[in-house]
Design a protein around this motif. Sequence first.
Motif, PDB file in Angstrom:
ATOM      1  N   ALA A  95     -32.217  52.675  12.834  1.00 24.68           N
ATOM      2  CA  ALA A  95     -31.534  53.613  13.344  1.00 24.68           C
ATOM      3  C   ALA A  95     -32.467  54.688  12.905  1.00 24.68           C
ATOM      4  CB  ALA A  95     -30.156  53.928  13.606  1.00 24.68           C
ATOM      5  N   ALA A  96     -32.195  55.205  11.988  1.00 23.93           N
ATOM      6  CA  ALA A  96     -33.516  56.049  11.103  1.00 23.93           C
ATOM      7  C   ALA A  96     -34.566  55.965  10.711  1.00 23.93           C
ATOM      8  CB  ALA A  96     -32.925  56.096   9.417  1.00 23.93           C
ATOM      9  N   ALA A  97     -34.931  54.910  11.032  1.00 20.81           N
ATOM     10  CA  ALA A  97     -36.573  54.838  12.006  1.00 20.81           C
ATOM     11  C   ALA A  97     -36.603  55.023  13.094  1.00 20.81           C
ATOM     12  CB  ALA A  97     -37.182  52.963  11.555  1.00 20.81           C
ATOM     13  N   ARG A  98     -36.021  54.762  13.707  1.00 21.98           N
ATOM     14  CA  ARG A  98     -36.290  54.951  14.939  1.00 21.98           C
ATOM     15  C   ARG A  98     -35.806  56.504  14.951  1.00 21.98           C
ATOM     16  NH1 ARG A  98     -35.673  51.228  19.302  1.00 21.98           N
ATOM     17  NH2 ARG A  98     -35.415  52.405  20.748  1.00 21.98           N
ATOM     18  N   LEU A  99     -35.378  57.267  14.649  1.00 20.36           N
ATOM     19  CA  LEU A  99     -35.279  58.874  14.792  1.00 20.36           C
ATOM     20  C   LEU A  99     -36.314  58.989  14.293  1.00 20.36           C
ATOM     21  CD1 LEU A  99     -33.704  61.071  15.323  1.00 20.36           C
ATOM     22  CD2 LEU A  99     -32.969  60.878  13.305  1.00 20.36           C
ATOM     23  N   THR A 100     -37.553  58.956  12.836  1.00 18.28           N
ATOM     24  CA  THR A 100     -38.520  59.279  12.451  1.00 18.28           C
ATOM     25  C   THR A 100     -39.619  59.340  13.542  1.00 18.28           C
ATOM     26  OG1 THR A 100     -37.822  58.576  10.053  1.00 18.28           O
ATOM     27  CG2 THR A 100     -40.153  59.214  10.920  1.00 18.28           C
ATOM     28  N   LEU A 101     -39.324  57.868  14.190  1.00 20.28           N
ATOM     29  CA  LEU A 101     -40.232  57.591  15.133  1.00 20.28           C
ATOM     30  C   LEU A 101     -40.094  59.086  16.396  1.00 20.28           C
ATOM     31  CD1 LEU A 101     -42.944  56.048  16.696  1.00 20.28           C
ATOM     32  CD2 LEU A 101     -41.203  54.632  17.177  1.00 20.28           C
ATOM     33  N   ALA A 102     -38.801  59.240  16.735  1.00 20.55           N
ATOM     34  CA  ALA A 102     -38.680  59.849  17.451  1.00 20.55           C
ATOM     35  C   ALA A 102     -39.408  61.302  17.242  1.00 20.55           C
ATOM     36  CB  ALA A 102     -37.571  59.831  18.474  1.00 20.55           C
ATOM     37  N   ARG A 212     -23.094  61.792  11.708  1.00 20.83           N
ATOM     38  CA  ARG A 212     -24.128  61.311  12.827  1.00 20.83           C
ATOM     39  C   ARG A 212     -24.689  61.822  12.829  1.00 20.83           C
ATOM     40  NH1 ARG A 212     -23.434  65.051  17.913  1.00 20.83           N
ATOM     41  NH2 ARG A 212     -24.630  63.179  18.850  1.00 20.83           N
ATOM     42  N   HIS A 213     -25.630  61.911  11.220  1.00 22.45           N
ATOM     43  CA  HIS A 213     -26.865  61.854  11.313  1.00 22.45           C
ATOM     44  C   HIS A 213     -27.602  60.079  10.842  1.00 22.45           C
ATOM     45  CE1 HIS A 213     -31.340  62.605  10.204  1.00 22.45           C
ATOM     46  NE2 HIS A 213     -31.376  64.472  10.320  1.00 22.45           N
ATOM     47  N   PRO A 214     -28.392  59.887  11.049  1.00 17.36           N
ATOM     48  CA  PRO A 214     -28.490  58.345  10.781  1.00 17.36           C
ATOM     49  C   PRO A 214     -29.452  58.227   9.626  1.00 17.36           C
ATOM     50  CG  PRO A 214     -29.705  58.923  13.604  1.00 17.36           C
ATOM     51  CD  PRO A 214     -28.955  59.954  13.008  1.00 17.36           C
ATOM     52  N   GLN A 215     -29.952  58.944   9.372  1.00 14.90           N
ATOM     53  CA  GLN A 215     -30.773  59.069   7.647  1.00 14.90           C
ATOM     54  C   GLN A 215     -29.624  59.569   6.553  1.00 14.90           C
ATOM     55  OE1 GLN A 215     -34.199  62.243   8.444  1.00 14.90           O
ATOM     56  NE2 GLN A 215     -35.152  61.066   9.091  1.00 14.90           N
ATOM     57  N   LEU A 216     -28.407  60.192   6.776  1.00 15.36           N
ATOM     58  CA  LEU A 216     -27.582  60.640   6.452  1.00 15.36           C
ATOM     59  C   LEU A 216     -26.664  59.094   6.566  1.00 15.36           C
ATOM     60  CD1 LEU A 216     -26.981  64.270   6.569  1.00 15.36           C
ATOM     61  CD2 LEU A 216     -28.161  63.147   4.284  1.00 15.36           C
ATOM     62  N   ALA A 217     -26.202  58.137   7.115  1.00 16.79           N
ATOM     63  CA  ALA A 217     -25.772  57.859   7.633  1.00 16.79           C
ATOM     64  C   ALA A 217     -25.919  56.274   6.433  1.00 16.79           C
ATOM     65  CB  ALA A 217     -25.478  57.595   8.860  1.00 16.79           C
ATOM     66  N   GLN A 218     -27.661  55.857   6.706  1.00 16.56           N
ATOM     67  CA  GLN A 218     -28.019  55.544   6.191  1.00 16.56           C
ATOM     68  C   GLN A 218     -28.278  55.104   4.387  1.00 16.56           C
ATOM     69  OE1 GLN A 218     -31.220  55.048   4.363  1.00 16.56           O
ATOM     70  NE2 GLN A 218     -31.421  52.794   4.818  1.00 16.56           N
ATOM     71  N   LEU A 219     -28.721  56.555   4.118  1.00 13.78           N
ATOM     72  CA  LEU A 219     -28.507  56.737   2.711  1.00 13.78           C
ATOM     73  C   LEU A 219     -26.725  56.413   2.072  1.00 13.78           C
ATOM     74  CD1 LEU A 219     -30.608  59.816   2.800  1.00 13.78           C
ATOM     75  CD2 LEU A 219     -31.131  57.722   1.605  1.00 13.78           C
ATOM     76  N   ALA A 220     -25.345  56.794   3.108  1.00 14.43           N
ATOM     77  CA  ALA A 220     -24.681  57.032   2.849  1.00 14.43           C
ATOM     78  C   ALA A 220     -24.331  55.317   2.837  1.00 14.43           C
ATOM     79  CB  ALA A 220     -23.407  57.324   3.559  1.00 14.43           C
ATOM     80  N   LEU A 221     -24.268  54.664   3.203  1.00 16.65           N
ATOM     81  CA  LEU A 221     -24.634  52.831   3.324  1.00 16.65           C
ATOM     82  C   LEU A 221     -25.238  52.689   2.109  1.00 16.65           C
ATOM     83  CD1 LEU A 221     -24.488  52.265   7.237  1.00 16.65           C
ATOM     84  CD2 LEU A 221     -22.818  51.946   5.447  1.00 16.65           C
ATOM     85  N   ALA A 222     -26.499  52.541   1.970  1.00 12.41           N
ATOM     86  CA  ALA A 222     -26.860  52.316   1.073  1.00 12.41           C
ATOM     87  C   ALA A 222     -26.397  52.747  -0.607  1.00 12.41           C
ATOM     88  CB  ALA A 222     -28.687  53.263   0.420  1.00 12.41           C
ATOM     89  N   GLU A 223     -25.898  53.785  -0.647  1.00 10.74           N
ATOM     90  CA  GLU A 223     -24.575  54.165  -1.910  1.00 10.74           C
ATOM     91  C   GLU A 223     -23.880  53.051  -2.066  1.00 10.74           C
ATOM     92  OE1 GLU A 223     -22.013  56.323  -3.820  1.00 10.74           O
ATOM     93  OE2 GLU A 223     -22.409  56.313  -1.717  1.00 10.74           O
ATOM     94  N   GLU A 224     -23.553  52.617  -1.087  1.00 10.90           N
ATOM     95  CA  GLU A 224     -21.627  51.447  -1.159  1.00 10.90           C
ATOM     96  C   GLU A 224     -22.805  50.361  -1.548  1.00 10.90           C
ATOM     97  OE1 GLU A 224     -18.987  49.958  -0.219  1.00 10.90           O
ATOM     98  OE2 GLU A 224     -19.378  51.878  -0.876  1.00 10.90           O
ATOM     99  N   ALA A 225     -23.908  50.152  -0.773  1.00 11.95           N
ATOM    100  CA  ALA A 225     -24.387  48.226  -1.346  1.00 11.95           C
ATOM    101  C   ALA A 225     -24.581  48.935  -3.002  1.00 11.95           C
ATOM    102  CB  ALA A 225     -25.996  48.454  -0.288  1.00 11.95           C
TER     103      ALA A 225
END
Length: 386
Positions: A95-102, A212-225
């Motif tokens: 989702a974050a990559a799609r937002l960057t492309l958008a 709701r921001h995809p990039q921040l959501a991805q970084l939060a999940l990366a931190e959890e991982a």
Amino acid sequence: MTLAAAVDAAWRKTQAGAAAQAQQALADAERQTAASLLAGSPALSLSERSDRWQDNTGVREREIALALPLWLPGQRSARLQAAEAESASAAQAVAAARLTLAGQLRELAWSLSSLKAEAEGASAQQRYLQTLAADVDRRVKAGDLARTDALAVDGERLNAQAEAISAQQRLQAEQQRWTALTDLAPDVVADEPDAGRAAGQEALVDSFDEVRHPQLAQLALAEEAARRQVEVARRDISEAPELSLGYRHERDARGQASRGSVTVGLRVPFGTDGRNAPLRAAAQGALDKARAEQARARAALAADWRIARDALSVAERQTAMHRERAALLRQRAALLDKSFRAGETALPDLLLAVQAAAQADAALARQLAAQGNARARLLQASGVMP
């Protein structure tokens, strides 16, 4: 062609999310491994003992064994949770990559809109000056105007023609970039919702929504991982123990009866700091890095959102001013055109008024595109897809 459809087309063409998809495949593989009943791959061993090359008394022993790696207490659960967290992070990375492309397509679409308006304005100016030049030539032949007036309007006509060609060339170059990125015709409609006024968009102009921001959501999940990997390192205190099951067939001497037996063994490796300390340090370092990246991204994206919000507010005010100015100069040019055709205004005054009106119209067209681009940047900074 809407922006949403263009993003889908560019996603398929450019494989912008290839890295995220590879991360997803790796996470799925790790999850399958963690879901296995064994901590690793089983091993089969075969052995034979004989005194054929020594005493040759007929001693013989054959054994076959299967070694099964076992999970340490809590290790399997920790690895499964880590794999699931990594899978969620990889899915959000798409989702974050799609937002960057958008974001790239938004900039390109509004650039196309601006250049198209500029080319249309230049063509309209060229057509007007062609009509005016024909009228001036007719009046020169009738003796109402001097030859210098015809030369002046012809010069303006040629300049307008050159401007129209230049604007069309810039538009075609941008259209080629669009087609190269999307494989679509450059007939995109920059259909962004009006940030702050469309249904569901009111919060965009009030505060920055980190959730709701995809990039921040991805970084939060990366931190959890990464945090889950720290737990894996804590549970992984040694190499996996091995349970071995085997069958032995042996004979003490030639002529004696053979006998068989079943063997059961357990191999328990010891964990030392030489093995465990680097693994734990690496996991903790990855967690610290993920937290730092999240904090930096949160601050940067919040700043981008504030900049985009202020830029949109300024662009809206500037658009109102450009619209009023263009209307006034168009009205002035129309009055002078009517006065010139009635023989009450000199041609240089009309040309100056027409040029000023054309420049105001071009500035308004550019400003309208700039306002649309400012709105798109606010939506982009807010993490909203087209």
